[in-house]
Design an enzyme around this catalytic site. Structure first.
Site, mmCIF file in Angstrom:
data_model
loop_
_atom_site.group_PDB
_atom_site.id
_atom_site.type_symbol
_atom_site.label_atom_id
_atom_site.label_comp_id
_atom_site.label_asym_id
_atom_site.label_seq_id
_atom_site.Cartn_x
_atom_site.Cartn_y
_atom_site.Cartn_z
ATOM 1 N N ASP A 263 -20.258 -4.852 -23.439
ATOM 2 C CA ASP A 263 -21.107 -5.346 -22.412
ATOM 3 C C ASP A 263 -21.518 -6.876 -22.147
ATOM 4 O O ASP A 263 -21.484 -7.631 -23.089
ATOM 5 C CB ASP A 263 -23.024 -4.535 -22.530
ATOM 6 N N HIS A 264 -21.260 -7.332 -20.745
ATOM 7 C CA HIS A 264 -20.837 -8.607 -21.210
ATOM 8 C C HIS A 264 -22.292 -10.054 -21.775
ATOM 9 O O HIS A 264 -22.276 -10.820 -21.521
ATOM 10 C CB HIS A 264 -20.506 -8.906 -20.050
ATOM 11 N N LYS B 81 -31.334 -5.076 -6.802
ATOM 12 C CA LYS B 81 -30.141 -5.832 -6.084
ATOM 13 C C LYS B 81 -31.190 -6.825 -5.018
ATOM 14 O O LYS B 81 -31.789 -6.178 -4.662
ATOM 15 C CB LYS B 81 -28.895 -5.141 -5.542
ATOM 16 N N HIS C 131 -26.458 -2.659 -19.957
ATOM 17 C CA HIS C 131 -27.218 -4.485 -20.588
ATOM 18 C C HIS C 131 -29.374 -4.106 -20.498
ATOM 19 O O HIS C 131 -29.721 -4.739 -21.914
ATOM 20 C CB HIS C 131 -27.770 -5.349 -19.085
ATOM 21 N N ASP D 282 -25.453 0.938 -13.240
ATOM 22 C CA ASP D 282 -24.817 -0.777 -13.227
ATOM 23 C C ASP D 282 -25.247 -1.193 -14.456
ATOM 24 O O ASP D 282 -25.139 -2.200 -14.488
ATOM 25 C CB ASP D 282 -24.835 -0.579 -12.052
ATOM 26 N N ARG E 192 -1.016 -2.451 -9.841
ATOM 27 C CA ARG E 192 -0.376 -2.387 -9.417
ATOM 28 C C ARG E 192 0.735 -2.899 -8.953
ATOM 29 O O ARG E 192 2.076 -2.905 -8.587
ATOM 30 C CB ARG E 192 -0.600 -0.808 -8.444
#
Ligand code: BG6
Length: 523
Positions: free
Chosen positions: A204-205, A363, A267, A262, A67
């Site tokens: 999906d990395h 995390k 993953h 997440d 943007r």
């Protein structure tokens, strides 16, 4: 060493070297959300690695779309990202050459009129650079923009191949693909009303990671593991994705996501599928996807008691005091979002029935480690002795295969060995350890190289199909709903820098198991 990391040869991108026929046709890569972190940290460094390795076509352009009106600032920012995150030397002359391929277009994602400007820009590039109408649109924006961008591309006729069908157009869509089953279905419907499924690359990395692809090679290019890769020999499987990082300024995103959405739903389920699938008959997209889907479809609903959640409070990570999740930037001080999720599931098929799979993602854990632990059954009769009443030799431990996805990439096999000086045949566990870096050297590839190249080539094996995405959402939506309906009473329930909440330990204790917390290299 710096030079070695900087210059990437095709063989360093060991995901890539299928020969020169793998160079895609001339193409424009259009990255929506180009001012975001992903573009700078991962996508542009990966594209530069491909450029260094001469794996991009000569007629190739990158157009960043966001943007903000950025103009030349964009290329400068990308230059810095490639140096910082891609291991390039700031003075590398190829960086300037590469920069000539980068352009920028400011666009309001919701404004249909501004897509006409983008279309004209891309046509101008076609005319000047001979990119022949070939496009790959990469949606790296916040997920709420995916549907609108796709719709606008469709409305401008930008999703279609030309009438003579000679050009390629594809769309890469970042995760999260939906936030529950209904939204994923709706997004699939919207995407497939504009693009055909063969044009869609849901990324999906994790599937770009060398060690993740190696799971297939390890299982199906070696004769010795497959015969014992089943319920008769395997006691249970643990998959851990532990991060020391917190939410890193992504509070607003993470508040809506949480650990289950997440990391677990995508993953971790990819990792699970590669551990559990039946041998595909070849490495074509259809065969691999079909086998993965069969695994996910064989998972019965997960009882809510077999899923636990946690949220970190303040603590110490790598010697540094860190704040609790509720004190992170732009996070609700009474947030009920989970930063840790663990669960137990089973796969009801002939190979796996009765073998528990334990998954956990968190995390701000004690250590960064993504690992798969395959624990084998004990021999039926133990005729030897343990050594002492404490320490690693005080138990005769079952064989354990650990697959280290990251860091310290490698594979270790634990087995019992006779302690040399012990006349009473005492047994102690030892490890055979394969280390990726020692065997193949270090690579600066970040995993996106392979995925970007595959998407440009129209190769879908390492991307998710709509059926797979929906099957996984169907499994996790009831848990998300149950969690949403009941605010957790005791959040935060683990210290930053610990191994997660106690309730996760109980999940395994019920089966007489425990989480393996000695993660990382074994030798
Ligand atoms: C992303 C998640 O998909 O994966 C992040 O959104 C997470 O929260 C990351 O940190 C982990 O990826 P990696 O490659 O660092 O293991």
């Amino acid at each position: 060493m710096a030079t070695m990391q900087m210059s990437v040869r095709p063989e360093d991108l060991s995901q890539v070297p299928r020969g020169t026929e793998r160079i895609p046709d001339p193409c424009v890569l259009v990255i929506f959300g180009a001012s975001g972190d992903l573009t700078k940290r991962k996508l542009l460094p990966a594209l530069f690695h491909l450029f260094q390795a001469n794996l991009l076509p000569r007629q190739f352009a990158i157009v960043g779309v966001a943007r903000r009106p950025l103009g030349d600032e964009f290329a400068a920012d990308m230059h810095q990202g490639i140096v910082e995150f891609g291991g390039a030397e700031a003075t590398d002359p190829r960086l300037d050459e590469f920069a000539k391929h980068i352009g920028y277009c400011a666009l309001n994602f919701d404004d249909p009129a501004s897509y006409a400007g983008l279309k004209a820009k891309l046509e101008g590039i076609d005319a000047q650079q001979g990119t022949n109408g070939n496009r790959l649109f990469y949606l790296a924006t916040a997920p709420e923009f995916f549907a609108g961008i796709v719709e606008n591309l469709g409305a401008q006729g930008m999703a279609q191949m030309t009438p003579h069908g000679k050009n390629h157009v594809g769309v890469v869509i970042e995760k999260p693909f939906g936030h529950d089953l209904d939204s994923a279905r709706e997004l699939n419907r919207q995407v497939n009303s504009v693009f055909q499924e063969r044009q869609v690359f849901r990324i999906d990395h994790y599937l770009g990671k060398e060690t993740v692809q190696n799971l297939l090679v390890f299982r199906f290019a070696n004769g010795i593991f497959e015969p014992i890769w089943k319920r008769n020999y395997i006691d249970h499987v643990q998959i851990t994705v532990a991060e020391t990082l917190g939410v890193e300024g992504r509070g607003p995103f993470y508040e809506k996501a949480g650990a289950l959405r997440d990391v677990v739903q995508n993953h971790m389920m990819e990792l699970l599928a590669l551990v559990a699938l039946e041998p595909p008959s070849n490495f074509e997209a259809e065969s691999v996807r079909r086998e993965k889907l069969k695994v996910w479809q064989a998972i019965p609903p997960i009882p809510i008691l077999n899923a636990v959640r946690g949220q970190y409070g303040p603590g110490i990570v790598a010697g540094q005091h860190v704040v609790g999740y509720r004190d992170e930037d732009r996070v609700n001080p009474e947030s009920g979002t989970e930063t840790y999720a663990a669960l137990r599931l089973e796969i009801e098929n002939w190979r796996w029935a009765g073998v528990p799979f334990y998954l956990r993602a968190g995390k701000r854990m004690k250590k960064r480690a993504t690992e798969i632990g395959i624990q084998f059954k004990q021999p039926p009769l133990l005729i030897f002795n343990r050594m002492g009443s404490a320490g690693p030799c005080s138990e005769i431990q079952p064989n354990l295969l650990t697959i280290r996805i990251q860091p310290d990439e490698g594979i270790a096999l634990r087995f019992g060995a006779k302690v040399p000086t012990s006349p009473e045949m005492a047994v102690c566990p030892v490890n055979m350890d394969f280390d990726y870096e020692a065997a193949f050297g270090k690579s600066s590839a970040n995993g996106y190289e392979r995925l970007l190249l595959d998407a440009m080539l129209g190769e879908q094996t390492l991307f998710s199909h709509r059926d797979g995405v929906e099957t996984n959402w169907a499994l996790y939506t009831p848990i998300l709903d149950a969690w949403k309906s009941k605010t957790p009473e005791v959040f935060p329930n683990y210290f930053a820098g610990s191994w997660g909440p106690e309730c996760a330990d109980h999940l395994l204790e019920k089966d007489g198991h425990a989480w393996r917390n000695e993660l990382g290299r074994k030798t």
